[in-house]
Design an enzyme around this catalytic site. Structure first.
Site, PDB file in Angstrom:
ATOM      1  N   LYS A   1      11.078 -39.340  -1.832  1.00  0.00           N
ATOM      2  CA  LYS A   1      12.464 -39.079  -2.257  1.00  0.00           C
ATOM      3  C   LYS A   1      12.615 -38.089  -3.410  1.00  0.00           C
ATOM      4  CE  LYS A   1      14.240 -40.379   0.395  1.00  0.00           C
ATOM      5  NZ  LYS A   1      13.937 -39.826   1.753  1.00  0.00           N
TER       6      LYS A   1
ATOM      7  N   THR B   1      10.626 -33.114   1.746  1.00  0.00           N
ATOM      8  CA  THR B   1      11.062 -32.375   2.933  1.00  0.00           C
ATOM      9  C   THR B   1      11.377 -30.921   2.572  1.00  0.00           C
ATOM     10  OG1 THR B   1      12.126 -34.462   3.550  1.00  0.00           O
ATOM     11  CG2 THR B   1      12.618 -32.550   4.919  1.00  0.00           C
TER      12      THR B   1
ATOM     13  N   HIS C   1       1.301 -38.488  -0.783  1.00  0.00           N
ATOM     14  CA  HIS C   1       2.083 -39.181  -1.815  1.00  0.00           C
ATOM     15  C   HIS C   1       1.191 -39.849  -2.865  1.00  0.00           C
ATOM     16  CE1 HIS C   1       5.977 -38.570  -0.072  1.00  0.00           C
ATOM     17  NE2 HIS C   1       5.886 -39.434   0.908  1.00  0.00           N
TER      18      HIS C   1
ATOM     19  N   ARG D   1      11.122 -35.415  -9.649  1.00  0.00           N
ATOM     20  CA  ARG D   1      12.581 -35.426  -9.709  1.00  0.00           C
ATOM     21  C   ARG D   1      13.011 -36.388 -10.800  1.00  0.00           C
ATOM     22  NH1 ARG D   1      16.506 -36.869  -4.481  1.00  0.00           N
ATOM     23  NH2 ARG D   1      18.321 -35.781  -5.299  1.00  0.00           N
TER      24      ARG D   1
ATOM     25  N   SER E   1      18.205 -42.044  -4.609  1.00  0.00           N
ATOM     26  CA  SER E   1      17.832 -41.496  -3.307  1.00  0.00           C
ATOM     27  C   SER E   1      16.982 -42.503  -2.527  1.00  0.00           C
ATOM     28  CB  SER E   1      17.069 -40.187  -3.497  1.00  0.00           C
ATOM     29  OG  SER E   1      16.749 -39.614  -2.253  1.00  0.00           O
TER      30      SER E   1
ATOM     31  N   LYS F   1      22.537 -36.203   0.368  1.00  0.00           N
ATOM     32  CA  LYS F   1      23.508 -35.422  -0.403  1.00  0.00           C
ATOM     33  C   LYS F   1      22.873 -34.231  -1.105  1.00  0.00           C
ATOM     34  CE  LYS F   1      26.784 -39.065  -1.811  1.00  0.00           C
ATOM     35  NZ  LYS F   1      27.215 -39.815  -3.013  1.00  0.00           N
TER      36      LYS F   1
HETATM   37  P1  A3P Z   1      19.352 -37.389  -1.880  1.00  0.00           P
HETATM   38  O1  A3P Z   1      19.063 -38.757  -1.381  1.00  0.00           O
HETATM   39  O2  A3P Z   1      19.642 -37.373  -3.338  1.00  0.00           O
HETATM   40  O3  A3P Z   1      20.378 -36.667  -1.086  1.00  0.00           O
HETATM   41  P2  A3P Z   1      12.242 -36.558   0.377  1.00  0.00           P
HETATM   42  O4  A3P Z   1      12.261 -35.324   1.197  1.00  0.00           O
HETATM   43  O5  A3P Z   1      11.103 -36.596  -0.608  1.00  0.00           O
HETATM   44  O6  A3P Z   1      12.348 -37.779   1.199  1.00  0.00           O
HETATM   45  O7  A3P Z   1      13.524 -36.495  -0.566  1.00  0.00           O
HETATM   46  C1  A3P Z   1      14.795 -36.676  -0.023  1.00  0.00           C
HETATM   47  C2  A3P Z   1      15.845 -36.071  -0.928  1.00  0.00           C
HETATM   48  O8  A3P Z   1      15.800 -34.653  -0.822  1.00  0.00           O
HETATM   49  C3  A3P Z   1      17.229 -36.490  -0.518  1.00  0.00           C
HETATM   50  O9  A3P Z   1      17.987 -36.525  -1.721  1.00  0.00           O
HETATM   51  C4  A3P Z   1      17.631 -35.354   0.406  1.00  0.00           C
HETATM   52  O10 A3P Z   1      19.016 -35.228   0.614  1.00  0.00           O
HETATM   53  C5  A3P Z   1      17.069 -34.172  -0.354  1.00  0.00           C
HETATM   54  N1  A3P Z   1      16.845 -33.003   0.503  1.00  0.00           N
HETATM   55  C6  A3P Z   1      16.481 -32.979   1.801  1.00  0.00           C
HETATM   56  N2  A3P Z   1      16.398 -31.721   2.251  1.00  0.00           N
HETATM   57  C7  A3P Z   1      16.712 -30.919   1.203  1.00  0.00           C
HETATM   58  C8  A3P Z   1      16.812 -29.498   1.058  1.00  0.00           C
HETATM   59  N3  A3P Z   1      16.585 -28.689   2.082  1.00  0.00           N
HETATM   60  N4  A3P Z   1      17.171 -29.028  -0.163  1.00  0.00           N
HETATM   61  C9  A3P Z   1      17.418 -29.859  -1.196  1.00  0.00           C
HETATM   62  N5  A3P Z   1      17.344 -31.198  -1.110  1.00  0.00           N
HETATM   63  C10 A3P Z   1      16.984 -31.734   0.080  1.00  0.00           C
END
Ligand code: A3P
Length: 334
Positions: free
Chosen positions: A67, A71, A132, A154, A162, A301
């Protein structure tokens, strides 16, 4: 090899009995192992990976806590590293989710104790993987070789919200998260997947200060604020700096746009279907273990201050104090 696997299974069964257990606020079972909370469904793969993975000097590794923007970083690193290897209008990100293109070394490949054929497991060269695990628990060959690590963290408040929102959304799909109050408490105590949060962040932070050519330390909020300059930094670090010509052609902006939240969440591939982690294989519990996450759940978001919609002032105060206490004298701020 069947016997070898069976005896490893017995050995593993014995081993896990010695580890403290708890349940994460996401509903996942955790084992306390090597100083961090490892989800029980991936522990066996983690240990196998530590035993067998051989890093090569040219490997690139993306390291994150869940989170924290995994991604996004997968998308950015993939596009930058392999820029010259596909036609620009055909970026594979347009048709594949980043988690299909950049796999997790441990639980995508090592659910059994066998050594997978890792030579052919990435589409392009050099190999690009993600993980991770905390720095201290990385397979030794990763730490000892010249392979490079890109770490993304983060702000803990954004990470917690998140995390909690992600698993709340997956309720009924094998995850049973608790109330935000309880989640908050456990997060502060460091009980969450691959946590404690601060140990994870500080482990990579300190390593990056000692070996800045090996580890690039990035923060989600900084990337949100200025993606172009961070993309250039990333490319430089990876050893594939953008040429003047590429910069003039707007390549940096193009990558930023393809990888942007707005673009990625609206791609057909990310709006439907599910992402499978791990290969379907038997594990110690005798059940087939893979876990499947609906792709749209990775895109929520992507805001930097969303915690203010959830955390009450007393929570904010407590977390701020914790941040101060944990990061004291480290040179790191959120
Ligand atoms: P939020 O839950 O605050 O929206 P991970 O990829 O480590 O699982 O993290 C997920 C978080 O990254 C989520 O945050 C997601 O919305 C955000 N996220 C996913 N794709 C993204 C992108 N292309 N640019 C910025 N943030 C992104």
């Amino acid at each position: 090899s069947h016997d070898v696997e069976e005896s490893w299974d017995d050995e593993f069964q014995q081993l896990v009995q010695t580890f403290p257990k708890d349940k994460s606020f996401t509903g996942m079972n955790l084992y306390f192992f090597q100083g961090f909370w490892c989800p029980s469904i991936v522990l066996k793969a983690v240990i196998s990976c530590q035993k067998h993975f051989q890093a090569s000097d040219s490997d690139i590794l993306i390291a994150t806590l869940p989170k924290c923007g995994t991604t996004w970083l997968k998308a950015l690193t993939f596009s930058t590293l392999y820029l010259s290897q596909f036609a620009r209008e055909n970026n594979p990100l347009l048709t594949y989710n980043p988690h299909s293109l950049v796999r997790f070394i441990d639980y995508d490949f090592y659910l059994n104790d066998t050594c997978p054929d890792l030579e052919n497991c990435t589409l392009y060269q050099p190999r690009l993987f993600s993980i991770h695990l905390p720095y201290a628990s990385l397979p030794t060959s990763i730490k000892d070789s010249n392979c490079k690590i890109v770490y993304l963290c983060r702000n803990p408040m954004n990470t917690l919200i998140s995390f909690w929102s992600f698993f709340s959304r997956l309720r009924g799909e094998g995850f049973e998260p608790v109330s935000l109050d309880e989640a908050f408490e456990m997060f502060c105590q460091g009980i969450n997947e691959f946590g404690p949060f601060f140990d994870h962040v500080l482990g990579y932070w300190r390593a990056s200060q000692e070996k800045s050519s090996k580890i690039l330390f990035l923060q989600y909020e900084d990337l949100k604020e200025d993606i172009n300059s961070h993309l250039k930094k990333l490319a430089m670090f990876l050893g594939v700096p953008f040429t003047e010509e590429e910069e003039k052609q707007g390549v940096v902006e193009e990558i930023a746009k393809i990888c942007s939240f707005e673009n990625m969440k609206d791609l057909e591939v990310n709006k439907k279907g599910a992402q499978t982690f791990g290969y379907p294989q038997e594990t110690f519990s005798g059940k087939t273990k893979t876990f499947v996450i609906p792709r749209e759940a990775f895109f929520r978001k992507a805001k930097t201050g969303d915690w203010s919609n959830y955390l009450i002032p007393s929570m904010v105060e407590r977390l701020e104090k914790l941040i101060q206490e944990k990061l004291d004298n480290s040179g790191l701020t959120f």
